[in-house]
Enzyme design. Structure first.
Site, PDB file in Angstrom:
ATOM      1  N   ASP A  47     -39.854   5.551 -13.500  1.00 52.92           N
ATOM      2  CA  ASP A  47     -40.053   6.140 -14.650  1.00 52.92           C
ATOM      3  C   ASP A  47     -40.578   5.003 -15.666  1.00 52.92           C
ATOM      4  OD1 ASP A  47     -36.723   6.942 -15.387  1.00 52.92           O
ATOM      5  OD2 ASP A  47     -37.504   5.119 -15.735  1.00 52.92           O
ATOM      6  N   LYS A  61     -43.486   9.336 -18.829  1.00 55.96           N
ATOM      7  CA  LYS A  61     -44.423  10.057 -19.647  1.00 55.96           C
ATOM      8  C   LYS A  61     -45.657   9.233 -19.649  1.00 55.96           C
ATOM      9  CE  LYS A  61     -41.368  11.998 -23.117  1.00 55.96           C
ATOM     10  NZ  LYS A  61     -40.923  11.866 -24.327  1.00 55.96           N
ATOM     11  N   MET A  75     -31.539   7.227 -28.292  1.00 57.42           N
ATOM     12  CA  MET A  75     -32.541   8.019 -28.272  1.00 57.42           C
ATOM     13  C   MET A  75     -32.601   8.272 -29.784  1.00 57.42           C
ATOM     14  SD  MET A  75     -32.442  10.497 -24.836  1.00 57.42           S
ATOM     15  CE  MET A  75     -30.831  10.251 -24.474  1.00 57.42           C
TER      16      MET A  75
HETATM   17  C1  SAM Z   1     -32.919   8.478 -21.169  1.00 58.72           C
HETATM   18  S1  SAM Z   1     -32.003   7.203 -22.125  1.00 58.72           S
HETATM   19  C2  SAM Z   1     -31.730   6.244 -20.664  1.00 58.72           C
HETATM   20  C3  SAM Z   1     -30.539   5.349 -20.825  1.00 58.72           C
HETATM   21  C4  SAM Z   1     -30.341   4.601 -19.592  1.00 58.72           C
HETATM   22  N1  SAM Z   1     -29.957   5.195 -18.508  1.00 58.72           N
HETATM   23  C5  SAM Z   1     -29.184   3.342 -19.662  1.00 58.72           C
HETATM   24  O1  SAM Z   1     -28.163   3.555 -19.105  1.00 58.72           O
HETATM   25  O2  SAM Z   1     -29.667   2.569 -20.539  1.00 58.72           O
HETATM   26  C6  SAM Z   1     -33.180   6.452 -22.859  1.00 58.72           C
HETATM   27  C7  SAM Z   1     -32.984   5.978 -23.960  1.00 58.72           C
HETATM   28  O3  SAM Z   1     -32.013   4.663 -23.859  1.00 58.72           O
HETATM   29  C8  SAM Z   1     -32.345   3.497 -24.981  1.00 58.72           C
HETATM   30  N2  SAM Z   1     -33.072   2.477 -24.265  1.00 58.72           N
HETATM   31  C9  SAM Z   1     -33.162   2.229 -22.921  1.00 58.72           C
HETATM   32  N3  SAM Z   1     -33.888   0.868 -22.541  1.00 58.72           N
HETATM   33  C10 SAM Z   1     -33.715   0.430 -23.775  1.00 58.72           C
HETATM   34  C11 SAM Z   1     -33.990  -0.701 -24.453  1.00 58.72           C
HETATM   35  N4  SAM Z   1     -34.605  -1.792 -23.505  1.00 58.72           N
HETATM   36  N5  SAM Z   1     -34.104  -1.062 -25.566  1.00 58.72           N
HETATM   37  C12 SAM Z   1     -33.540  -0.044 -26.539  1.00 58.72           C
HETATM   38  N6  SAM Z   1     -33.231   1.053 -26.154  1.00 58.72           N
HETATM   39  C13 SAM Z   1     -33.168   1.301 -24.926  1.00 58.72           C
HETATM   40  C14 SAM Z   1     -33.181   4.232 -25.851  1.00 58.72           C
HETATM   41  O4  SAM Z   1     -32.284   4.899 -26.924  1.00 58.72           O
HETATM   42  C15 SAM Z   1     -34.047   5.392 -25.216  1.00 58.72           C
HETATM   43  O5  SAM Z   1     -34.448   6.359 -25.662  1.00 58.72           O
END
Ligand code: SAM
Length: 266
Positions: free
Chosen positions: A39, A61, A171
């Site tokens: 993804d 997306k 998020m």
């Molecule tokens: C669907 S969640 C997935 C989280 C993921 N499973 C994890 O453990 O990090 C997606 C959210 O994770 C956060 N996120 C993931 N990667 C990120 C990054 N590199 N920098 C900042 N926020 C991040 C953001 O808030 C984003 O909207």
């Protein structure tokens, strides 16, 4: 135990972005996979571990458009496994942290497809660290709360979240103003240090630091986009005491000069 010729699915955490934060196990499974289902939050360099003839299926997306439906992802995973293929389902961060990994595991369970989960480094810990923010500190915070601002059904318990010593909100990017308002209304002091980290550990990581009262305005001014995490708590003030980290000595893909916007504390 996996039998010869039997399809199998690995739900694999790809870490927060920087390809060097991939686990050794994830890299090995990618080298062995027949199909990789990935993804949006997976760095392109991570996919280079896959074999040249592996089938890569993108289910993220496209240009801000509609997501692929979760049920369709389940169908793809099950269909690929039933062809006898070794499938790696690569998910950003950790598969079981706000990643719908449990739903995929359940769908595989119900379809009788053998699978396992390979944990990854969650953005919740790695992204603040990469921005120079320790999520715990002996004097400043003995606890950390991970939550999402985007909840289907019941809203978050803002009174609970407002009391968290360190709050890491996933998020939060596209509803920062409402999130901050809710936390302040629930009793969190507007003077609390806060930071928004966009694309943490990626080459283009950006950090906006301000007070909770100002963070939404500052993030909007800097046009912070997705993915982004909001960190609230005294630990954010550690950034100013760790200038070597903030200046790029931390873990970021390619270790570039970081882009940092600082807004004055109240
Ligand atoms: C669907 S969640 C997935 C989280 C993921 N499973 C994890 O453990 O990090 C997606 C959210 O994770 C956060 N996120 C993931 N990667 C990120 C990054 N590199 N920098 C900042 N926020 C991040 C953001 O808030 C984003 O909207």
């Amino acid at each position: 135990m996996r039998e010869q010729g039997e399809g199998y699915v690995y739900l694999v955490g790809a870490g927060p972005g920087d390809p060097e934060l991939l686990t050794l196990r994830a890299a090995r499974l990618l080298r062995e996979a027949d199909t990789v289902v990935h993804d949006r939050l997976v760095h392109p360099a991570v996919l280079e571990h896959a074999r040249p003839h592996a089938r890569l299926i993108y289910v993220g997306k496209e240009g801000g458009g509609e997501s692929v439906r979760q049920e369709d992802i389940h169908t793809v995973l099950i269909a690929q496994a039933k062809l006898g293929r070794k499938v790696v389902r690569l998910k950003g961060g950790d598969p079981f942290v706000f990643g719908r990994g449990a739903e995929e595991a359940l769908a595989l369970e119900e379809a009788g497809v053998p699978y396992e989960v390979v944990p990854g480094l969650s953005a919740g810990i790695a992204v603040p660290a990469s921005a120079g923010i320790p999520v715990t500190h002996r004097d400043l915070s003995g606890e950390v709360t991970f939550a999402t601002a985007h909840r289907v059904g019941s809203p978050p318990d803002w009174h609970f979240l407002a009391r968290a010593q360190t709050l890491v909100l996933f998020m939060a990017g596209d509803r920062l103003e409402e999130t901050v308002r809710a936390l302040v209304t629930a009793g969190r002091a507007p003077s609390t240090p806060a930071a928004v980290v966009e694309a943490g550990t990626w080459e283009h990581q950006r950090v906006v630091e301000a007070t909770l009262g100002n963070i939404a305005l500052e993030a909007r001014r800097e046009a912070v986009g997705s993915p982004a995490l909001l960190v609230v708590g005294e630990v954010v003030s550690m950034r100013s005491r760790l200038p070597s980290l903030v200046a790029g000595g931390s873990t970021k893909a390619g270790h570039p000069e970081p882009w940092v916007a600082e807004a004055g504390h109240e």
